[in-house]
Design a protein around this motif. Structure first.
Motif, PDB file in Angstrom:
ATOM      1  N   GLU A   1       8.825  -2.085   3.369  1.00 11.03           N
ATOM      2  CA  GLU A   1       8.670  -0.841   2.614  1.00 11.03           C
ATOM      3  C   GLU A   1       9.771   0.073   2.752  1.00 11.03           C
ATOM      4  O   GLU A   1      10.233   0.519   1.516  1.00 11.03           O
ATOM      5  CB  GLU A   1       7.222  -0.051   2.746  1.00 11.03           C
ATOM      6  CG  GLU A   1       6.932   0.624   1.865  1.00 11.03           C
ATOM      7  CD  GLU A   1       5.679   1.650   2.201  1.00 11.03           C
ATOM      8  OE1 GLU A   1       5.490   2.741   1.668  1.00 11.03           O
ATOM      9  OE2 GLU A   1       4.708   1.242   2.940  1.00 11.03           O
TER      10      GLU A   1
ATOM     11  N   ILE B   1       4.134   1.726  -8.646  1.00 12.54           N
ATOM     12  CA  ILE B   1       5.165   2.510  -7.852  1.00 12.54           C
ATOM     13  C   ILE B   1       5.972   3.295  -8.949  1.00 12.54           C
ATOM     14  O   ILE B   1       6.285   2.948  -9.982  1.00 12.54           O
ATOM     15  CB  ILE B   1       6.363   1.594  -7.136  1.00 12.54           C
ATOM     16  CG1 ILE B   1       5.576   0.846  -6.048  1.00 12.54           C
ATOM     17  CG2 ILE B   1       7.527   2.570  -6.472  1.00 12.54           C
ATOM     18  CD1 ILE B   1       6.224  -0.328  -5.431  1.00 12.54           C
TER      19      ILE B   1
ATOM     20  N   TRP C   1       1.750  -0.973  -0.172  1.00 10.99           N
ATOM     21  CA  TRP C   1       2.788   0.251  -0.379  1.00 10.99           C
ATOM     22  C   TRP C   1       1.818   1.329  -0.018  1.00 10.99           C
ATOM     23  O   TRP C   1       0.691   1.661  -0.436  1.00 10.99           O
ATOM     24  CB  TRP C   1       3.093   0.153  -1.868  1.00 10.99           C
ATOM     25  CG  TRP C   1       3.833   1.359  -2.329  1.00 10.99           C
ATOM     26  CD1 TRP C   1       3.396   2.383  -3.095  1.00 10.99           C
ATOM     27  CD2 TRP C   1       5.358   1.402  -2.196  1.00 10.99           C
ATOM     28  NE1 TRP C   1       4.642   2.986  -3.168  1.00 10.99           N
ATOM     29  CE2 TRP C   1       5.808   2.587  -2.963  1.00 10.99           C
ATOM     30  CE3 TRP C   1       6.312   0.590  -1.725  1.00 10.99           C
ATOM     31  CZ2 TRP C   1       6.988   2.887  -3.071  1.00 10.99           C
ATOM     32  CZ3 TRP C   1       7.612   1.127  -1.725  1.00 10.99           C
ATOM     33  CH2 TRP C   1       7.912   2.336  -2.459  1.00 10.99           C
TER      34      TRP C   1
END
Length: 126
Positions: A34, A60, A119
Motif C-alpha cells: 500500500e 481510491i 486499502w
C-alpha cells in the motif's frame, strides 16, 4: 477406469495452465504494498477494474473505473507510455487485466497487493 484417466489428465491440464498463468502474471505485473502504491499512483494512470457497483460503493481517490468486462473495448483510454496502476477487490481481476494490457503493448504495470479490501487510504463513495 478410463474416465478416471481422463479426469486426471483434465485436472493436470488445469493445474499446469494455472501455474503458467501465475508465473506469467508475476513477470509482467509488479505487486506493490500500500505504501509503495500510494507513493506512485498519482504520477500514473490509476485504474479500478471492478464492476461499476463495486466502484460506486467506494474507490481510491482519483481512480478511473474501467471494469475488466469492458477493458477490451476501452483499451484506447489507456496510454501505453505512462505507468498503469491497477487494482480490484482482491487481486485476481487485476492480474487478468494486466495480461490483456501487456498483450496490447502496455509494459509498465503495477497492482495493489491484496486489492481494495486491504486499502486503508482515502476513498470516495458515490
Amino acid at each position: 477406469m478410463e474416465s478416471l484417466y481422463v479426469l486426471i489428465i483434465v485436472l493436470a491440464g488445469i493445474i499446469l495452465y494455472s501455474v503458467f498463468t501465475y508465473f506469467r502474471q508475476k513477470k509482467i505485473l509488479k505487486s506493490l504494498t500500500e505504501e509503495e502504491f500510494k507513493s506512485g499512483y498519482r504520477k500514473a494512470q490509476l485504474i479500478d477494474v471492478r464492476e461499476q457497483k463495486e466502484y460506486d460503493g467506494g474507490h481510491i481517490l482519483g481512480a478511473r473505473n474501467i471494469p475488466l468486462s469492458q477493458l477490451k473495448m476501452r483499451l484506447g483510454e489507456i496510454r501505453a507510455d505512462k505507468p498503469v496502476y491497477i487494482y480490484c477487490q482482491n487481486g485476481m481481476r487485476s492480474g487478468r487485466a494486466a495480461q490483456l494490457l501487456h498483450k496490447k503493448g502496455v509494459k509498465d504495470l503495477y497492482q495493489l497487493q491484496g486489492g481494495f479490501k486491504k486499502w486503508t487510504g482515502k476513498i470516495k463513495r458515490k
